[in-house]
Each structure stands twice: as structure tokens, then as C-alpha cells.
Scaffold this motif. Sequence first.
Motif, PDB file in Angstrom:
ATOM      1  N   ARG A 426       0.838  -1.218   0.000  1.00 46.83           N
ATOM      2  CA  ARG A 426       0.000   0.000   0.000  1.00 46.83           C
ATOM      3  C   ARG A 426       0.864   1.255   0.000  1.00 46.83           C
ATOM      4  N   LEU A 427       1.923   1.249   0.812  1.00 48.28           N
ATOM      5  CA  LEU A 427       2.823   2.407   0.842  1.00 48.28           C
ATOM      6  C   LEU A 427       3.521   2.597  -0.499  1.00 48.28           C
ATOM      7  N   LEU A 428       3.896   1.493  -1.099  1.00 48.29           N
ATOM      8  CA  LEU A 428       4.552   1.535  -2.410  1.00 48.29           C
ATOM      9  C   LEU A 428       3.620   2.150  -3.456  1.00 48.29           C
ATOM     10  N   LEU A 429       2.386   1.686  -3.497  1.00 47.06           N
ATOM     11  CA  LEU A 429       1.414   2.207  -4.458  1.00 47.06           C
ATOM     12  C   LEU A 429       1.080   3.666  -4.175  1.00 47.06           C
ATOM     13  N   LEU A 430       1.072   4.044  -2.885  1.00 44.83           N
ATOM     14  CA  LEU A 430       0.794   5.441  -2.537  1.00 44.83           C
ATOM     15  C   LEU A 430       1.893   6.359  -3.058  1.00 44.83           C
ATOM     16  N   ASP A 431       3.153   5.965  -2.865  1.00 47.44           N
ATOM     17  CA  ASP A 431       4.267   6.763  -3.398  1.00 47.44           C
ATOM     18  C   ASP A 431       4.183   6.883  -4.918  1.00 47.44           C
ATOM     19  N   ALA A 432       3.854   5.768  -5.579  1.00 46.78           N
ATOM     20  CA  ALA A 432       3.755   5.781  -7.046  1.00 46.78           C
ATOM     21  C   ALA A 432       2.604   6.681  -7.502  1.00 46.78           C
ATOM     22  N   ALA A 433       1.455   6.597  -6.817  1.00 46.79           N
ATOM     23  CA  ALA A 433       0.295   7.416  -7.193  1.00 46.79           C
ATOM     24  C   ALA A 433       0.586   8.901  -6.999  1.00 46.79           C
ATOM     25  N   LEU A 434       1.247   9.252  -5.897  1.00 46.47           N
ATOM     26  CA  LEU A 434       1.589  10.654  -5.651  1.00 46.47           C
ATOM     27  C   LEU A 434       2.586  11.162  -6.688  1.00 46.47           C
ATOM     28  N   LEU A 435       3.530  10.309  -7.063  1.00 48.96           N
ATOM     29  CA  LEU A 435       4.507  10.691  -8.080  1.00 48.96           C
ATOM     30  C   LEU A 435       3.823  10.916  -9.427  1.00 48.96           C
ATOM     31  N   ILE A 436       2.882  10.045  -9.780  1.00 43.64           N
ATOM     32  CA  ILE A 436       2.125  10.210 -11.030  1.00 43.64           C
ATOM     33  C   ILE A 436       1.319  11.501 -10.992  1.00 43.64           C
ATOM     34  N   GLY A 437       0.643  11.725  -9.866  1.00 40.06           N
ATOM     35  CA  GLY A 437      -0.151  12.946  -9.736  1.00 40.06           C
ATOM     36  C   GLY A 437       0.699  14.207  -9.847  1.00 40.06           C
TER      37      GLY A 437
END
Length: 695
Positions: A426-437
Motif C-alpha cells: 500500500r505504501l509503495l502504491l501510494l508513493d507511485a500514485a503521488l509521483l504520477i499525480g
Amino acid sequence: MHGAHEVLQAIAIVLCVAAVTTVLFQRLRQPVVLGYILAGLVVGPHVPIPLVANPDVVATLSELGVILLMFSLGLEFSLRKLFSVGFTAGLTAVIQCAIMVWLGFVVGRAFGWTSRESIFIGAIIAISSTTIIAKAFDEQGIKGRLRELVVGVLIVEDLIAVLLMATLTAISTGAGLSLGELSLTTGRLVAFLVGLVVVGLFIIPRAVRAVVKLNRPETTLVASMGICFAVALLAQAFGYSVALGAFLAGSLVAESGEEKVVEHLVQPVRDMFAAIFFVSVGMLISPALIAEHWVAILVLTLVVIAGKILGVTLGAFLTGNGTRTSVQAGMSLAQIGEFSFIIAGLGLSLRATGDFVYPVAVAVSAITTLTTPILIKTSGPVATWVDRKLPKPLQTFATLYGTWVERLREAPAHQTRGVEVRRLARLLLLDAALLIGLAIGISLGTRKVALFIEERTGISRALAENLLLVGVAVLSVPFLVGIVRMARRLGEVLAQAALPPRQDGKVDLAAAPRRLLIVTLQVVTVLLVGIPLVAITQPFLRGPAGPLIILVLLVTLGVAFWRGATNLHGHVRAGAEVVVAALAAQSHSREPGSEEHALDDVPKLLPGLGEPVPVRLEDSSPAVGQTLAQLNLRGLTGATVLAIQRGEESVSVPTAQEVLRSGDVLALTGTQEAVQAARGLLERGGAPIASPSTS
């Protein structure tokens, strides 16, 4: 509406010409699919031969071929089989699709096409053809693990295609695509699949069993076809492909346990309409359009073949399949098909692409349809060649990596620390989503913010934009570091589950394999997160910044991986001495059955070497008198020989030129499936699993 005369005429022309071409190709010992394609070219509107079938009628009839092929494929793969390969197939499909979407976008921009056209091209070349592969596999008799893996990847790709179409529609209509809309689209798809499977499991298997008990073949055929087309129509009503619905119908019928009966009855009908489908593909080939856009078609064809072979092979191997199965899967999936036509047609209907995109997609599909049977047929020898050319440390790693993944899958729930793994994911996906955003947000708002800064401060717009980009780069660093750290931590948790460290204070002999497994799992995580991240953000970013960052990370991890693989090779050579000692002790033992259990203690002493199994070569063994190179045991099965006990002699880590003799005891290691296949080859000369030339 087509008239009865038109339908009859189209069927007569298509089947008569197809019969001639398929007989010709059978005589030439070539795949009959190529004969169908040639028949389509002959009866199509683009070649001046006075045998023209109505393309609209043939296209309508070909839809039946797609449905019946997918239904038959579903009969072979019950839901239990699909779930068993779901994890491997899912990760492989995500890696492959992300690579292809990115490559398609890059190629499109290189040809000067618009961003939307390039995105559509990426989506078009991302999805392989289930119909083409199903027919090619049937012709070449491919069964077993390879078929299960490829079909699993294809089903996940079809689901990805549904999400891609929803995304492209939102982008092309100007509505944009928010995270909420994408989540809603995904949620609807999952709800449809779960609802259909749950309700279907209560109704369809019972109904099929009841019909089969009547012992009337025609009733069974009609009922099965009714289920097939009803579920396909239901899927279409919900906005999904009829192919997906037909496949699920076949899987639900397979749960009845009567799939062999149904498959035997459906096969003749399926073969006829499948022939019409492939003829319809051939009818779409326009030599004039191919001549006009030949450069783009050639480049995209090469990208499809090379990109899919690389992407699928990499994904399949990293998820625990051996070198042979991974290479064969990659070469089997190197084409595009029916979904590519649908996505290309969507671009035209939304006016998001130029008129050239559809014929280019058709041409690439037609060419890769022609190359697919050849690639599948040669995938076995190519896989053998790849295995032989790998450096020794990589050969050792390829053998043992499968055993580590197997242990990880079989580890009890408490050992895998599922809660911790889910938290890290979940933390990994959160970092990736924030980076994409962050990347998309700054791309869309750079000009407005730069203009605002220029008006308020007097700084030039160009300087303001550069400052913004520097600021975004600085803000991105914590997210990138977070992704790398989470990947490292995730690798550590999973590696410790597969190869637990010793708790008694003694020397940890699993340390070297565990370090390499941690690095490998880091690579897997970076690929799973990084490639989709690059594919999503590439249309919004200038230059190759995203790919370069991923490349730097992979090179860094690659250096660590090579060091670990080299250390592992030395570790295995030392471990082979322990195996030799165990075999030597067994050879002096007089106890009955001692040979079978000679290596039972090796996994405890050397947990990174898998579970070595001793196999004695009898006089009747086909391996006697052959060298290990001639036998090609690792290339054919994935198992490797750690040591050989020969009377009073012992050979640890034998070379490829070692000649096998009667009475030799070979210590084999690898996954359970690989060792079982190797035993069959050594003891009975059995065919290796999932080999196109022998299955």
C-alpha cells in the motif's frame, strides 16, 4: 440486414477457397492458419481475383468463430486452474502491457503522430490475440504449464484492454480521467466478473450435469451453445467483449466435470467458424495500404515481436517460471489481434486518430498472425539456445530461483507475514500514485503557473518553467526514495519467508541465496511499479526523464544482482561437495531404500539449493552414453545436475561434456515440476513438459 442469398454465397466462397488453401498448406506442412489468411486475401476486396465474398457477412460470421474458440478455450481451463496461475499471469501481463504501451507511444511520436494517436497505438499493440494463439496451440498440440500460463496472461490482458478502452474513451471525449472514474470503471469490471462467477457456479455446472445425464448428444450440444451465447451476450450488454463472456461460460461449464463431453461435441462447429474468422482477417489485408504505410507497419511489427518476447519472457521468468517456459511464452504471445481492431475502431469513432491507424493495425495484426505459428514452433529450440548461452552464474540462478519462488508460495501464512506485505504494498502504491499525480499536475499546469509568476515577479516565462521543473524534480526525490526503500523492505520480508534465517546463532548458509533473492525481488518490484509509472506519465512529460530514472535504478540493481549471482555460483559449488559427501555415504550403506533418502538432510544444511533428489541411471535409461550437453536436461526441463556419484568416484558440478554411465546416481535440483520432468526423461525417455515439438 444481410439477405439469405448473400450469406449462402459468402459461406460457399469462403469455405471452398479455404478448403483448397488449407489442403495446400497441409501438403507443404505449414500451419493451416496461414492457409486461412491466404484464402482471405484471395476472396477479399483488395486483390483483383473474381472471387469476392461480402466482407460484412464474413465479419458477422467470424464473430461466431471468436465466441466458439473462446468457449472451447474456457472448457480447458476451469476456474481453479485460472486461479492457480492468476498471480504469475497477472504480474506478467502488467509488465508486458506497460512496456508495449510505452513503446507504442514512443514510436508514434517518432513518426510525428499526435499524442492521442500515439497513446492509441500503444494500446493497440499491447494486447495479444487469444483467438490466434488458441488455434496455433491446438494445431501444434501444446498442453501443460506453458498453455496454462499463456492463457492466464491472455485473460488478464483482455481485462486490461477493457480498462484501456474506458481510459481512452474518457481522454478522447475531453472529459479527462480522474482517479475516481478509473476506480469506478475497475470496480464495475470486478463486480461483473464476481457476480457472473458466483451466480454461474450455482446454476451452470448443475444444469450441464443434468443435461449430460439425458445421454442425448444433440441436446447437450444445443444446451452448451445456448449457455455460451447467452453469457457472451450478457457480457456485451454490460459493455465488455463477447470473447470474455464466452471464455467465462466455458470455464463455468468446465466446473461441471463434463467438459470433455461438451468439447468433443463443440469441436466441429468451432473449427468451421474459426476458419471463417481467420479468413476475415485475411480479407482486411490491403496491399495498397501496406505499400503506403510500409515503414510504420514494419517498425510496429518489429516492436510487437521484440517487445512482447522481451516483456513476457522477463515477466514470466521473474514470477517463478523457468527459462524454457518463459521464452516459449514470450514467443507465443508476439502478435496482436481482435482487440487491436476494436481499439483502433474506437479511435476512429471518437475521431481521436487519423484514418491511417486502423489499416496499420490490421496490417501489423495480419503479419504477426503469419509469424505466430512459426515463432511457437521454433520457441523450443530458441529456449534451448538461450539457456546454453547464459553465463554460468545466470544458469545457476535460473535453476534455483524457481525453487525459491515455489517455497515462497508454499510457505504458511504466518511465515509470509501477509499483513506486513500488504502494508508495504500500500505504501509503495501510494508513493507511485503521488509521483504520477505530481508529474501530470505540473505538466498540465506549468504554463499557467509560469505565466502567473511572470506577471507577479517579472521573471521570464522560460526561466519560470525551468524553475518549476527543478522544483518538481526536487519534490519527486522523496517519492522515488520511498519506492526504492519499500521495494527493498518488501524484498527482505518475502526473501526471509522463502529462506528463513537461522535463529540458533550458527552460520547462516542461506545468506548468499537470500541476498540475491532480495535484489531480484527489488528488480521485480521496480519493474512492476516503474514501467506502468513511465507508461502513464510519458505522454505528459518532456524528454526521456522517466525511462532514464528507471534505467539507472535497474542498472544499479543489476550490478548488485550480478555480484550476488557470482557469489551464488560459488555457494552452489561448495554445496555440491556436501551433496557428493551425502551420496558417497549412501553408496557405502547397506540399508535398503537408503539411496532414496540420501539427500533428505541437504535442504536443512543448504536451504538455498532447493530439495535435491537422487536418480539412478539403469541400463535401459536413454541417457546412458550421452553427455549432459547432448541430453540438454536443464534446457528441456529446468532441472540441473548438482553432482554425480559413480561407484567410488564422485563428480561435483559436472561439466557439459560429462558422459553419463549406467549405475550413475545423479543429484537433481529444481522446482518439483522440473525434477519430475527430468526424472521422466532420465528413466523413461519421456517428452519434456510443454514442448511444442513434442507435446
